[in-house]
Write an enzyme that holds these catalytic residues in place. Structure first.
Site, PDB file in Angstrom:
ATOM      1  N   SER A   1       0.789  -1.227   0.000  1.00  0.00           N
ATOM      2  CA  SER A   1       0.000   0.000   0.000  1.00  0.00           C
ATOM      3  C   SER A   1       0.827   1.285   0.000  1.00  0.00           C
ATOM      4  O   SER A   1       1.489   1.581  -0.979  1.00  0.00           O
ATOM      5  CB  SER A   1      -0.937  -0.074   1.196  1.00  0.00           C
ATOM      6  OG  SER A   1      -1.921   0.885   1.094  1.00  0.00           O
TER       7      SER A   1
ATOM      8  N   ASP B   1      -3.298   6.286  -2.905  1.00  0.00           N
ATOM      9  CA  ASP B   1      -2.050   5.679  -2.414  1.00  0.00           C
ATOM     10  C   ASP B   1      -1.671   4.526  -3.352  1.00  0.00           C
ATOM     11  O   ASP B   1      -2.316   4.319  -4.388  1.00  0.00           O
ATOM     12  CB  ASP B   1      -2.180   5.230  -0.954  1.00  0.00           C
ATOM     13  CG  ASP B   1      -3.105   4.048  -0.789  1.00  0.00           C
ATOM     14  OD1 ASP B   1      -3.896   3.774  -1.713  1.00  0.00           O
ATOM     15  OD2 ASP B   1      -3.042   3.371   0.246  1.00  0.00           O
TER      16      ASP B   1
ATOM     17  N   ASP C   1      -6.462   2.325  -2.182  1.00  0.00           N
ATOM     18  CA  ASP C   1      -7.550   2.185  -1.215  1.00  0.00           C
ATOM     19  C   ASP C   1      -7.679   3.405  -0.312  1.00  0.00           C
ATOM     20  O   ASP C   1      -8.485   3.413   0.615  1.00  0.00           O
ATOM     21  CB  ASP C   1      -7.453   0.880  -0.396  1.00  0.00           C
ATOM     22  CG  ASP C   1      -6.193   0.774   0.434  1.00  0.00           C
ATOM     23  OD1 ASP C   1      -5.346   1.678   0.365  1.00  0.00           O
ATOM     24  OD2 ASP C   1      -6.062  -0.240   1.144  1.00  0.00           O
TER      25      ASP C   1
ATOM     26  N   GLU D   1     -10.735   7.164   8.107  1.00  0.00           N
ATOM     27  CA  GLU D   1      -9.554   7.555   8.854  1.00  0.00           C
ATOM     28  C   GLU D   1      -9.093   8.875   8.244  1.00  0.00           C
ATOM     29  O   GLU D   1      -9.302   9.112   7.038  1.00  0.00           O
ATOM     30  CB  GLU D   1      -8.453   6.504   8.723  1.00  0.00           C
ATOM     31  CG  GLU D   1      -8.817   5.193   9.385  1.00  0.00           C
ATOM     32  CD  GLU D   1      -7.697   4.165   9.291  1.00  0.00           C
ATOM     33  OE1 GLU D   1      -7.124   3.844  10.329  1.00  0.00           O
ATOM     34  OE2 GLU D   1      -7.408   3.679   8.184  1.00  0.00           O
ATOM     35  N   ALA D   2      -8.432   9.702   9.055  1.00  0.00           N
ATOM     36  CA  ALA D   2      -7.981  10.995   8.547  1.00  0.00           C
ATOM     37  C   ALA D   2      -7.063  10.821   7.339  1.00  0.00           C
ATOM     38  O   ALA D   2      -7.040  11.650   6.426  1.00  0.00           O
ATOM     39  CB  ALA D   2      -7.256  11.757   9.650  1.00  0.00           C
TER      40      ALA D   2
ATOM     41  N   ARG E   1       4.354   6.472  15.851  1.00  0.00           N
ATOM     42  CA  ARG E   1       3.752   7.684  15.296  1.00  0.00           C
ATOM     43  C   ARG E   1       3.378   8.654  16.423  1.00  0.00           C
ATOM     44  O   ARG E   1       2.885   8.231  17.477  1.00  0.00           O
ATOM     45  CB  ARG E   1       2.468   7.343  14.519  1.00  0.00           C
ATOM     46  CG  ARG E   1       2.711   6.490  13.289  1.00  0.00           C
ATOM     47  CD  ARG E   1       1.506   6.531  12.358  1.00  0.00           C
ATOM     48  NE  ARG E   1       1.536   5.445  11.393  1.00  0.00           N
ATOM     49  CZ  ARG E   1       2.280   5.419  10.289  1.00  0.00           C
ATOM     50  NH1 ARG E   1       3.089   6.423  10.014  1.00  0.00           N
ATOM     51  NH2 ARG E   1       2.231   4.388   9.474  1.00  0.00           N
TER      52      ARG E   1
HETATM   53  C1  G16 Z   1      -3.064   0.630   6.528  1.00  0.00           C
HETATM   54  C2  G16 Z   1      -4.413   0.364   7.157  1.00  0.00           C
HETATM   55  C3  G16 Z   1      -5.031   1.655   7.629  1.00  0.00           C
HETATM   56  C4  G16 Z   1      -4.075   2.406   8.545  1.00  0.00           C
HETATM   57  C5  G16 Z   1      -2.702   2.559   7.886  1.00  0.00           C
HETATM   58  C6  G16 Z   1      -1.660   3.101   8.833  1.00  0.00           C
HETATM   59  O1  G16 Z   1      -3.219   1.448   5.411  1.00  0.00           O
HETATM   60  O2  G16 Z   1      -5.245  -0.276   6.223  1.00  0.00           O
HETATM   61  O3  G16 Z   1      -6.236   1.369   8.285  1.00  0.00           O
HETATM   62  O4  G16 Z   1      -4.567   3.655   8.867  1.00  0.00           O
HETATM   63  O5  G16 Z   1      -2.232   1.292   7.451  1.00  0.00           O
HETATM   64  O6  G16 Z   1      -1.541   2.215   9.917  1.00  0.00           O
HETATM   65  P1  G16 Z   1      -0.392   2.324  10.973  1.00  0.00           P
HETATM   66  O7  G16 Z   1      -0.525   3.692  11.576  1.00  0.00           O
HETATM   67  O8  G16 Z   1      -0.670   1.229  11.955  1.00  0.00           O
HETATM   68  O9  G16 Z   1       0.913   2.182  10.263  1.00  0.00           O
HETATM   69  P2  G16 Z   1      -2.508   1.142   4.030  1.00  0.00           P
HETATM   70  O10 G16 Z   1      -3.049   2.165   3.097  1.00  0.00           O
HETATM   71  O11 G16 Z   1      -1.046   1.258   4.253  1.00  0.00           O
HETATM   72  O12 G16 Z   1      -2.954  -0.269   3.732  1.00  0.00           O
END
Ligand code: G16
Length: 546
Positions: free
Chosen positions: A66, A281, A285, A376-377, A510
């Site tokens: 992602s 991204d 998604d 999510e933001a 984070r």
């Molecule tokens: C994934 C999850 C999201 C999450 C993001 C960041 O997004 O599907 O729900 O907000 O990771 O997560 P973390 O703060 O735990 O790193 P993506 O777009 O990378 O699949």
């Protein structure tokens, strides 16, 4: 094809790095791609077991990392209705992934079969897809090896966006039922969205061109394919960052995560006043919008702003349709800007829930409402319509033309919005629908509320697993004493709020902060990041005020 523990042992893929510990994180396994071959093999076995447990229902496997850099990769499993893997199975995934020998893998597999009472003679059906990362072809081979060794029937759908795979899984499992979700092909997906969009914007003047940054990822070719289903007089889209074969380009200085984190447009996107921009991204998604304000400053319309826009529009339609008994709710995470929560609760008077980071948490909470808007933001989100809401929309008899129009619009939205997971293409069409219906510029959309200045930072520590949280990730439980320190720092800033959590997709902690002014926000972020570094075993340079 039959299930054989012997075959699982015989085809075992050894670990490349003996001491690497794998965890099923926010969105599956994710790390540097080099260490993932053994994980792919195990995920193949797990997907087979999950399908057998569910009587042969189709399970999906998506290979993608992602928003992460190109050298990373990852894998996630998709359950039969297109939702994320049931959480209770994540521990099995982790157990299999960390089995370092053929014998321990066979033992872990047997344990899952016994504890889940799986009949291994049941059929197993698994489909899979992948994004544009150069490491995908090799990882696909390992996945296929695990699927074959465990005896699954499979179909490779090739290059896909993550939401398209979720869509396909749901279509295959609902085919021939009264709940059929759609044609289980890419064409079926494009057709469903395109027809719904045409209905939703019918009779309105088309907006100006939308500029889309595709993060040099799979969203670029898929969006192009999709757009062949809509004529220029319905939508005008200009695509940038579509270099999917340029090495190192994926998510590099572009894409939704770059824009959200840096609060600026990708350097190669020429942002002009009056124009409308959005960024996907790497696996399409997530989406965020942005524009240049009349004062020439960059303005971000992130997941919170999309949630507010969608909730406002749906509430109006529900009222106009005379079906206001339907309960509309919004689900957010701790990253939601304080002003957005205030707008939803105080202005729109909508119930808001706050859950932990990760689509899997938001999705389930949103299912508790008749119409659950979750975002999510960072731009991940969608809107879920419950079976009873769908029935109400379909069966309510309109008494006036206005009521009829609102019911038609709601029905179109139920087709337009991906009901399985957040989807950049579908969410883009949702925003475009609302802006077209209202004939709004991004500036007019932005007027709903003013974001509190906010900042996201990352701190690299020796072991991020020592950062544990409670209260929907808003408070740290460990390292001991750090939360009290953060509270004392936050207390010094007007409208200050800050929290800290370990990322589930990157090797970092984070830090989020917001406060009344930009200067206060920056200082607050910096102070909290330093506390994290000092008490949490920071690695590399101490965080500097940027
Ligand atoms: C994934 C999850 C999201 C999450 C993001 C960041 O997004 O599907 O729900 O907000 O990771 O997560 P973390 O703060 O735990 O790193 P993506 O777009 O990378 O699949």
């Amino acid at each position: 094809m039959s299930f054989s523990l012997q075959a699982i042992q015989d085809n075992f893929v050894p670990h490349k790095k003996e001491d690497f510990i794998y965890t099923y994180g926010t969105a599956g396994f994710r790390s540097i791609a080099d260490v993932l071959d053994s994980v792919m093999y195990k995920v193949g076995i797990l997907a087979t077991l999950r399908s057998k447990k569910l009587g042969g229902a189709t399970i999906g496997v998506m290979i993608t990392a992602s928003h992460n850099p190109e050298q990373d990769n990852g894998v996630k499993l998709v359950d039969p209705r297109g939702e994320m893997l049931e959480q209770s199975w994540e521990a099995y995934a982790t157990k299999l992934a960390n089995s370092k020998t053929p014998e321990t893998l066979a033992q872990a597999t047997e344990e899952i079969i016994a504890s889940q009472k799986i009949n291994v003679d049941q059929p197993a059906n698994v489909i899979y897809g992948f994004d544009t990362r150069p490491s995908c072809p090799e990882l696909v081979k390992n996945l296929e090896s695990g699927l074959q060794a465990s005896g699954a029937e499979t179909k490779n759908y090739g290059l896909l966006t993550t939401p398209m795979l979720h869509y396909l899984v749901r279509c295959l499992n609902t085919a021939g039922t009264s709940d059929a979700y759609g044609e289980p092909t890419a064409e079926g997906y494009y057709h469903k969205l395109a027809e719904a969009y045409k209905t939703a914007v019918k009779g309105f003047t088309r907006l100006s061109t939308l500029h889309v940054d595709c993060a040099n990822g799979v969203g670029a070719p898929k969006l192009r394919e999709f757009l062949t289903h809509l004529s220029e007089d319905v939508i005008s889209v200009d695509i940038s960052n579509d270099q999917i074969t340029t090495q190192g380009a994926l998510n590099k200085n572009c894409g939704a995560d770059y824009v959200k984190t840096n609060q600026r447009a990708p350097p190669n996107v020429k942002i002009q006043p009056g124009d409308r921009f959005c960024s996907f991204d790497g696996d399409a998604d997530r989406i965020v919008y942005y524009y240049l304000g009349s004062d020439q400053t960059f303005r971000l319309l992130d997941g919170d702003k999309i949630a507010g826009l969608a909730a406002m529009f749906i509430m109006d339609l529900v009222n106009d349709a005379g079906i206001d008994s339907l309960k509309v709710g919004v689900v957010q995470t701790a990253y939601a800007n304080g002003s957005s929560t205030n707008y939803l609760e105080k202005v729109l008077k909508i119930p808001v829930s706050c859950v932990s980071t990760g689509v899997k948490h938001l999705h389930h909470e949103a299912e508790k409402y008749d119409v659950g808007v979750y975002f999510e933001a960072n731009g991940h989100g969608t809107v879920l319509f419950s079976p009873s809401a769908l029935n109400t929309i379909k069966t309510t008899e309109a008494k006036t033309p206005a009521q009829n129009r609102a019911l038609q619009q709601l029905a179109a939205l139920t087709e337009l919005i991906n009901q399985t997971v957040g989807d950049a293409i579908s969410d883009m069409l949702l925003v475009e629908t609302i802006l077209t219906n209202r004939q709004w510029s991004p500036e007019e959309w932005d007027q709903a509320y003013t974001d509190l200045p906010n900042r996201l930072a990352k701190v690299v520590v020796a072991d991020r697993s020592v950062f544990t949280t409670t209260n929907a990730e808003r408070q740290l439980v460990s390292p001991a004493g750090l939360q009290a320190e953060i509270d004392a720092i936050v207390a010094k800033y007007s409208q200050g709020r800050s929290f800290v959590r370990a990322s589930g997709t990157e090797d970092a902690v984070r830090v989020y902060a917001e406060a009344a002014t930009r200067a206060e926000t920056d200082e607050l972020t910096y102070k909290v990041a330093q506390a994290v570094y000092d008490r949490g075993g920071g690695v590399g340079a101490r965080p500097l005020m940027s």
